[in-house]
Design a protein around this motif. Structure first.
Motif, PDB file in Angstrom:
ATOM      1  N   VAL A  44     -37.492 -69.938   5.406  1.00  0.00           N
ATOM      2  CA  VAL A  44     -38.137 -68.775   4.798  1.00  0.00           C
ATOM      3  C   VAL A  44     -37.447 -67.507   5.304  1.00  0.00           C
ATOM      4  O   VAL A  44     -37.323 -67.293   6.509  1.00  0.00           O
ATOM      5  N   ALA A  47     -37.131 -61.323   1.833  1.00  0.00           N
ATOM      6  CA  ALA A  47     -36.543 -61.175   0.497  1.00  0.00           C
ATOM      7  C   ALA A  47     -35.860 -59.835   0.300  1.00  0.00           C
ATOM      8  O   ALA A  47     -35.077 -59.675  -0.640  1.00  0.00           O
ATOM      9  N   SER A  51     -38.003 -57.994  -3.705  1.00  0.00           N
ATOM     10  CA  SER A  51     -39.425 -57.714  -3.907  1.00  0.00           C
ATOM     11  C   SER A  51     -39.668 -56.690  -5.004  1.00  0.00           C
ATOM     12  O   SER A  51     -40.761 -56.641  -5.587  1.00  0.00           O
ATOM     13  N   LEU A 170     -46.861 -64.600  -7.972  1.00  0.00           N
ATOM     14  CA  LEU A 170     -46.427 -65.714  -7.139  1.00  0.00           C
ATOM     15  C   LEU A 170     -47.029 -67.037  -7.592  1.00  0.00           C
ATOM     16  O   LEU A 170     -46.320 -68.042  -7.731  1.00  0.00           O
ATOM     17  N   MET A 175     -44.548 -70.179  -6.885  1.00  0.00           N
ATOM     18  CA  MET A 175     -43.859 -69.823  -5.647  1.00  0.00           C
ATOM     19  C   MET A 175     -44.760 -70.143  -4.445  1.00  0.00           C
ATOM     20  O   MET A 175     -45.279 -69.268  -3.769  1.00  0.00           O
ATOM     21  N   THR A 178     -43.918 -68.693  -0.803  1.00  0.00           N
ATOM     22  CA  THR A 178     -43.690 -67.251  -0.725  1.00  0.00           C
ATOM     23  C   THR A 178     -44.982 -66.531  -0.382  1.00  0.00           C
ATOM     24  O   THR A 178     -46.051 -66.886  -0.874  1.00  0.00           O
ATOM     25  N   LEU A 214     -41.984 -59.119   1.479  1.00  0.00           N
ATOM     26  CA  LEU A 214     -41.945 -60.443   0.857  1.00  0.00           C
ATOM     27  C   LEU A 214     -41.083 -61.413   1.660  1.00  0.00           C
ATOM     28  O   LEU A 214     -39.960 -61.101   2.045  1.00  0.00           O
ATOM     29  N   THR A 216     -39.678 -65.527   1.498  1.00  0.00           N
ATOM     30  CA  THR A 216     -39.509 -66.506   0.432  1.00  0.00           C
ATOM     31  C   THR A 216     -38.402 -67.498   0.746  1.00  0.00           C
ATOM     32  O   THR A 216     -37.701 -67.392   1.749  1.00  0.00           O
ATOM     33  N   THR A 217     -38.230 -68.474  -0.154  1.00  0.00           N
ATOM     34  CA  THR A 217     -37.164 -69.464  -0.076  1.00  0.00           C
ATOM     35  C   THR A 217     -36.268 -69.339  -1.307  1.00  0.00           C
ATOM     36  O   THR A 217     -36.661 -68.758  -2.327  1.00  0.00           O
ATOM     37  N   ASP A 220     -37.957 -70.953  -4.381  1.00  0.00           N
ATOM     38  CA  ASP A 220     -39.012 -70.135  -4.981  1.00  0.00           C
ATOM     39  C   ASP A 220     -38.424 -68.990  -5.811  1.00  0.00           C
ATOM     40  O   ASP A 220     -38.978 -68.626  -6.863  1.00  0.00           O
ATOM     41  N   LEU A 221     -37.328 -68.415  -5.362  1.00  0.00           N
ATOM     42  CA  LEU A 221     -36.724 -67.324  -6.122  1.00  0.00           C
ATOM     43  C   LEU A 221     -36.202 -67.814  -7.467  1.00  0.00           C
ATOM     44  O   LEU A 221     -36.356 -67.134  -8.489  1.00  0.00           O
TER      45      LEU A 221
END
Length: 323
Positions: A44, A47, A51, A170, A175, A178, A214, A216-217, A220-221
């Motif tokens: 993770v 971001a 964002s 999300l 996501m 996230t 934010l 995230t991975t 997820d993006l």
């Protein structure tokens, strides 16, 4: 399975996807120093300015619901803004044509924002800063503009930004890894680095919604990009506003390396990545560099998340095998 590389070229994860097919998945470096887990698909990252894409999608969802209007002044919803902001609309904020300028244009802030002041103090400094241009006159990338957009959202919904982002973007995008807010705890957190030295992000960034909130991975993006195009977050007509050019970029604006950026939609740059036409969401923060892009001619989505200072992202991009 992610391909784990050897060497010091960059640190983070990279993913290239066409539809449901993973074309390439790469990882290099470690999450938090020599004895920490290796970076991988579940890591993770902060971001950074990706964002701004989430902010834009949240606003468009509220426009579709009839709660917001892109062409109304932001002073409609926020009564604590200076009178000179009366001509600034949500369209201006999302397209970075508000004239508010970026962090380096705010007197009293360091040019490179590394230790944010408390949010109330930051908002006061932004409100006191002279505009760079009149609203709508020119493009100027603006973190303060997106922070202001999230304040409008908070005022309309009456709930915390993180809750609104989860409900409207999300969750519909799938996501699940996230979150918006403080850095998550656990071994999957990729801590920022500066030339190999740990550089944990200042906790004050969590309050700067639209810039530093934010986490995230890469997977997820990619899901976010695909969900936006599929109409799973907002209608496809509204989503098209994200990558419709609302402003041309002046010569010499950010880009370079594998990226050429020529225009701006809502929270999204338009240009080229490695010579391919692209919709681009780049970001950088102390210790991090990020990129989310869609290459429409190749029907590719790619995400790069790096927990190392420049040129980590450019090196990751240069090593990807793009059709």
């Amino acid at each position: 399975m992610a391909e784990q590389d050897e060497g010091p070229a960059w640190s983070g994860t990279a993913l290239v996807v066409r539809g449901s097919e993973v074309l390439e998945e790469r990882a290099l470096g470690r999450t938090a120093g020599a004895d920490s887990p290796a970076c991988g698909p579940g890591s993770v990252f902060q971001a950074c300015s990706i964002s701004k894409l989430v902010v834009s999608a949240v606003v468009l969802a509220l426009v579709e619901a009839g709660d917001l209007d892109l062409e109304r002044p932001v002073t409609t919803w926020l009564d604590d803004l200076p009178a000179r902001w009366s001509g600034i609309t949500l369209h201006h904020l999302l397209s970075s044509t508000s004239g508010l300028g970026h962090w380096g244009d705010v007197p009293g802030l360091p040019r490179l924002l590394t230790a944010p002041p408390p949010l109330d103090e930051l908002l006061a400094l932004i409100a006191a800063a002279p505009p760079v241009t009149p609203p709508g006159a020119a493009w100027r990338y603006s973190g303060p503009g997106f922070l202001t957009a999230t304040r409008v959202v908070d005022a309309v919904t009456g709930q915390p930004w993180a809750t609104t982002a989860e409900i409207l973007v999300l969750a519909p995008a799938g996501m699940t890894a996230t979150r918006s807010g403080a850095a998550p705890a656990g071994p999957d957190l990729a801590v920022g680095h500066d030339h190999g030295r740990l550089r944990p992000l200042h906790p004050g960034f969590a309050a700067i919604t639209g810039s530093g909130d934010l986490w995230t991975t890469a997977g997820d993006l990619v899901r976010l990009n695909q969900a936006l195009r599929a109409g799973a977050v907002v209608s496809t007509r509204s989503a098209a506003l994200l990558w419709t050019q609302h402003a041309a970029l002046p010569a010499g604006e950010p880009g370079g390396g594998p990226m050429t950026l020529t225009g701006y939609g809502y929270g999204t740059f338009l240009g080229h990545v490695r010579g391919h036409r692209a919709r681009v969401n780049p970001g950088d923060m102390p210790g991090y560099e990020t990129l989310l892009a869609h290459l429409p001619d190749q029907d590719l989505d790619l995400a790069v998340l790096c927990n190392e200072e420049p040129p980590s992202r450019d090196r990751a991009l240069a090593g990807l095998r793009l059709p």
